[in-house]
Design an enzyme around this catalytic site. Structure first.
Site, mmCIF file in Angstrom:
data_model
loop_
_atom_site.group_PDB
_atom_site.id
_atom_site.type_symbol
_atom_site.label_atom_id
_atom_site.label_comp_id
_atom_site.label_asym_id
_atom_site.label_seq_id
_atom_site.Cartn_x
_atom_site.Cartn_y
_atom_site.Cartn_z
ATOM 1 N N ASN A 76 0.840 -1.199 0.000
ATOM 2 C CA ASN A 76 0.000 0.000 0.000
ATOM 3 C C ASN A 76 0.874 1.248 0.000
ATOM 4 O O ASN A 76 2.096 1.159 -0.004
ATOM 5 C CB ASN A 76 -0.950 -0.016 1.201
ATOM 6 C CG ASN A 76 -0.187 -0.098 2.504
ATOM 7 O OD1 ASN A 76 0.544 0.809 2.865
ATOM 8 N ND2 ASN A 76 -0.322 -1.223 3.210
ATOM 9 N N ASP B 154 -4.092 -6.336 5.223
ATOM 10 C CA ASP B 154 -5.129 -7.141 5.873
ATOM 11 C C ASP B 154 -5.218 -8.534 5.258
ATOM 12 O O ASP B 154 -5.712 -9.469 5.873
ATOM 13 C CB ASP B 154 -6.494 -6.451 5.747
ATOM 14 C CG ASP B 154 -6.562 -5.199 6.616
ATOM 15 O OD1 ASP B 154 -5.957 -5.211 7.700
ATOM 16 O OD2 ASP B 154 -7.199 -4.219 6.202
ATOM 17 N N ASP C 83 -3.879 -10.043 12.807
ATOM 18 C CA ASP C 83 -4.074 -8.661 13.265
ATOM 19 C C ASP C 83 -3.128 -8.432 14.449
ATOM 20 O O ASP C 83 -3.395 -8.851 15.580
ATOM 21 C CB ASP C 83 -5.535 -8.432 13.673
ATOM 22 C CG ASP C 83 -5.804 -6.951 13.896
ATOM 23 O OD1 ASP C 83 -4.932 -6.258 14.445
ATOM 24 O OD2 ASP C 83 -6.899 -6.492 13.515
ATOM 25 N N ILE C 84 -2.009 -7.789 14.165
ATOM 26 C CA ILE C 84 -0.959 -7.621 15.181
ATOM 27 C C ILE C 84 -1.484 -6.823 16.377
ATOM 28 O O ILE C 84 -1.299 -7.191 17.532
ATOM 29 C CB ILE C 84 0.276 -6.916 14.558
ATOM 30 C CG1 ILE C 84 0.783 -7.742 13.371
ATOM 31 C CG2 ILE C 84 1.370 -6.696 15.595
ATOM 32 C CD1 ILE C 84 1.863 -7.064 12.542
ATOM 33 N N PHE D 229 -4.178 2.982 15.057
ATOM 34 C CA PHE D 229 -4.441 4.015 14.062
ATOM 35 C C PHE D 229 -5.561 3.530 13.154
ATOM 36 O O PHE D 229 -5.707 2.321 12.946
ATOM 37 C CB PHE D 229 -3.193 4.293 13.218
ATOM 38 C CG PHE D 229 -2.385 5.448 13.745
ATOM 39 C CD1 PHE D 229 -1.697 5.324 14.944
ATOM 40 C CD2 PHE D 229 -2.330 6.644 13.054
ATOM 41 C CE1 PHE D 229 -0.969 6.382 15.453
ATOM 42 C CE2 PHE D 229 -1.600 7.717 13.555
ATOM 43 C CZ PHE D 229 -0.920 7.587 14.753
ATOM 44 N N LYS E 271 -13.425 0.493 15.891
ATOM 45 C CA LYS E 271 -12.136 -0.220 16.010
ATOM 46 C C LYS E 271 -11.586 -0.145 17.421
ATOM 47 O O LYS E 271 -10.998 -1.103 17.930
ATOM 48 C CB LYS E 271 -11.104 0.371 15.037
ATOM 49 C CG LYS E 271 -11.239 -0.208 13.643
ATOM 50 C CD LYS E 271 -10.314 0.442 12.639
ATOM 51 C CE LYS E 271 -10.860 0.150 11.248
ATOM 52 N NZ LYS E 271 -10.186 0.889 10.196
ATOM 53 N N LYS F 221 -11.109 -3.814 19.013
ATOM 54 C CA LYS F 221 -9.757 -4.298 19.306
ATOM 55 C C LYS F 221 -9.355 -4.006 20.750
ATOM 56 O O LYS F 221 -8.197 -4.200 21.115
ATOM 57 C CB LYS F 221 -8.752 -3.673 18.337
ATOM 58 C CG LYS F 221 -9.023 -4.014 16.871
ATOM 59 C CD LYS F 221 -7.822 -3.716 15.983
ATOM 60 C CE LYS F 221 -8.202 -3.821 14.512
ATOM 61 N NZ LYS F 221 -7.045 -3.785 13.627
HETATM 62 N N1 CTP Z 1 -3.183 -3.543 12.227
HETATM 63 C C1 CTP Z 1 -2.335 -4.525 12.651
HETATM 64 N N2 CTP Z 1 -2.281 -5.718 11.992
HETATM 65 C C2 CTP Z 1 -3.044 -5.940 10.915
HETATM 66 C C3 CTP Z 1 -3.901 -4.938 10.458
HETATM 67 C C4 CTP Z 1 -3.941 -3.738 11.140
HETATM 68 O O1 CTP Z 1 -1.633 -4.333 13.635
HETATM 69 N N3 CTP Z 1 -2.960 -7.097 10.293
HETATM 70 C C5 CTP Z 1 -3.258 -2.273 12.965
HETATM 71 C C6 CTP Z 1 -2.717 -1.072 12.276
HETATM 72 O O2 CTP Z 1 -1.351 -0.860 12.580
HETATM 73 C C7 CTP Z 1 -3.595 0.029 12.811
HETATM 74 C C8 CTP Z 1 -4.930 -0.638 12.995
HETATM 75 O O3 CTP Z 1 -4.638 -2.012 13.168
HETATM 76 O O4 CTP Z 1 -3.169 0.477 14.083
HETATM 77 C C9 CTP Z 1 -5.804 -0.469 11.812
HETATM 78 O O5 CTP Z 1 -6.920 -1.292 12.001
HETATM 79 P P1 CTP Z 1 -7.616 -2.089 10.815
HETATM 80 O O6 CTP Z 1 -8.835 -2.655 11.368
HETATM 81 O O7 CTP Z 1 -6.740 -3.054 10.158
HETATM 82 O O8 CTP Z 1 -7.818 -0.938 9.848
HETATM 83 P P2 CTP Z 1 -8.105 -1.109 8.388
HETATM 84 O O9 CTP Z 1 -7.095 -1.973 7.698
HETATM 85 O O10 CTP Z 1 -8.242 0.249 7.854
HETATM 86 O O11 CTP Z 1 -9.446 -1.939 8.499
HETATM 87 P P3 CTP Z 1 -10.679 -1.893 7.571
HETATM 88 O O12 CTP Z 1 -10.106 -2.234 6.241
HETATM 89 O O13 CTP Z 1 -11.589 -2.893 8.133
HETATM 90 O O14 CTP Z 1 -11.172 -0.500 7.666
#
Ligand code: CTP
Length: 429
Positions: free
Chosen positions: A208, A277, A304-305, A321, A335, A339
């Site tokens: 991205n 994701d 999801d870390i 974030f 969120k 989370k």
């Molecule tokens: N995050 C993470 N590990 C992932 C995905 C996201 O740690 N595999 C963390 C990002 O660092 C950020 C937050 O989760 O702090 C973002 O949340 P997320 O739900 O993943 O946001 P989006 O990807 O924007 O989700 P969506 O597409 O559902 O809007």
């Protein structure tokens, strides 16, 4: 400051005469001061003055025979616990910003892992010039602390910004840099930053537009607040903030492994990374050749870390974030709850917004609170956000561990946090 080793760089400017008093005051506080002068500085003050005040021969020559096989700059770079350049001329700032290494001072600055602080001194128009401002901005983003300049009457008869700070102010700044007593002193903060790359085949990946700038700025702001910072970064082209330990990773799996490894002892976790994701179900061993008109890529969810850190047994204070193209507050609050985060910083993203920009604005939410941080540079924003995080973190009704962060510092943690949150009028104040 007793026994602290300071390289004092003196560059060419009228204010060089004030540096003589600076040496005296640093020496009074027990610091060991090694003066390094540029050739231009010697037009303003003689090395003899500094030698007498510091008790050490002044160094100025990159090619000084008397020092280990022409490696004087390396030896000085390692010796220094702080490199303070006062006065720092426009020319010096430009050379440092562009990585030139054509004299002893610039070379040792490049070779040193010690914090670098610069006290600019120049004519107000030179300071305001776009080239100087660009250089200063670049240096600050790399972690060089700008001390001043002050505003007032100038030697040239003009009035404005460009005066070198007075020696007592510089001594106070040097003392703070040598023993950071920020509200996060003794606390470990982990920040994830940048994008991840999820392998399709040996030459292709899913990724991205994240530049990592916000995460790097936050790592710097946390470090300035006294924390020991671990920065786990996806592939970005940014220099590491000074004093921050950086771990480079590529994929979500690698980022997760690094985070798990570093998690014990972490007080605050900030997930700024734009982690993919989804990733391809498998990574082809050989380059995929084109064949059909269309092709499908089967993707599967990544770990999801942030959610895992939040659910871990030794859960730190967790900050997430959210990057949204619409309904920012609604999605961000969802969120925060889903989370189980302590705080979330949300921003609007889209074409030419947030990603890879130098400026940003944030909406910060926590249970029972919200605040909007207006658009500013990512570093200013990161400092303000750090202030809010510190404030919330210190309010946690947690086990002495967390509480003790503010103990014994003479200041109530929340006050300190508010100071941090306030955008500074003066650079690096
Ligand atoms: N995050 C993470 N590990 C992932 C995905 C996201 O740690 N595999 C963390 C990002 O660092 C950020 C937050 O989760 O702090 C973002 O949340 P997320 O739900 O993943 O946001 P989006 O990807 O924007 O989700 P969506 O597409 O559902 O809007």
């Amino acid at each position: 400051m007793k026994g602290k080793r300071i390289v004092l760089g003196v560059t060419g400017g009228i204010a060089a005469y004030k540096s003589a008093e600076l040496v005296r005051r640093l020496a009074e506080r027990g610091a060991e001061v090694q003066v390094v002068m540029t050739a231009a500085a010697q037009h303003f003050v003689t090395p003899t003055t500094f030698q007498a005040l510091s008790g050490r021969p002044v160094r100025s020559d990159l090619w000084d025979d008397g020092h280990a096989a022409g490696m004087g700059h390396i030896e000085l770079a390692r010796w220094a616990e702080l490199v303070l350049v006062a006065p720092a001329s426009a020319d010096f700032l430009a050379r440092l910003a562009h990585g030139l290494a054509d004299d002893l001072l610039t070379t040792l600055c490049l070779a040193s892992a010690a914090p670098i602080a610069a006290a600019p001194a120049m004519n107000q128009l030179m300071w305001r010039n776009a080239a100087t401002q660009f250089n200063v901005d670049l240096l600050e983003r790399r972690g060089v602390r700008m001390l001043g300049p002050g505003i007032g009457e100038q030697a040239c008869g003009e009035h404005g910004p460009g005066r070198m700070l007075e020696p007592p102010e510089l001594v106070a700044c040097a003392a703070a840099l040598l023993s950071p007593a920020g509200p996060l002193r003794g606390r470990r903060v982990m920040v994830t930053a940048g994008p991840t790359r999820e392998c399709i085949d040996p030459v292709r990946f899913v990724s991205n537009r994240s530049s990592g700038k916000m995460g790097f700025a936050l790592a710097q702001a946390m470090q300035e607040a006294g924390a020991e910072v671990v920065l786990v970064s996806g592939p970005v082209s940014l220099p590491s903030p000074r004093g921050v330990r950086r771990i480079d990773v590529e994929s979500c799996d690698q980022m997760y492994a690094a985070v798990q490894r570093e998690l014990p002892g972490t007080a605050i976790f900030v997930g700024t990374a734009a982690v993919a994701d989804y990733r391809p179900v498998c990574c082809a061993e050989q380059k995929i050749k084109k064949s059909s008109e269309t092709m499908s890529l089967e993707l599967t969810r990544t770990t999801d870390i942030l959610a895992h850190v939040s659910a871990s047994p030794q859960r730190p204070f967790v900050v997430g974030f959210a990057a949204e193209t619409h309904a920012v507050e609604q999605y961000a609050r969802a969120k925060l709850l889903a989370k189980n985060l302590d705080l979330i910083a949300a921003n609007e993203v889209g074409h030419r917004k947030a990603f890879d920009c130098d400026e940003n604005a944030l909406l910060v939410l926590w249970r029972g609170g919200r605040i909007e941080l207006p658009s500013s540079s990512k570093l200013e924003l990161a400092r303000a956000l750090t202030g809010l995080i510190v404030e919330r973190y210190l309010e946690q009704p947690d086990p002495g561990e967390r509480r003790s962060a503010s103990a014994g510092e003479g200041a109530d943690g929340a006050d300190t946090a508010r100071e941090l949150a306030a955008p500074s009028g003066v650079r690096a104040s």
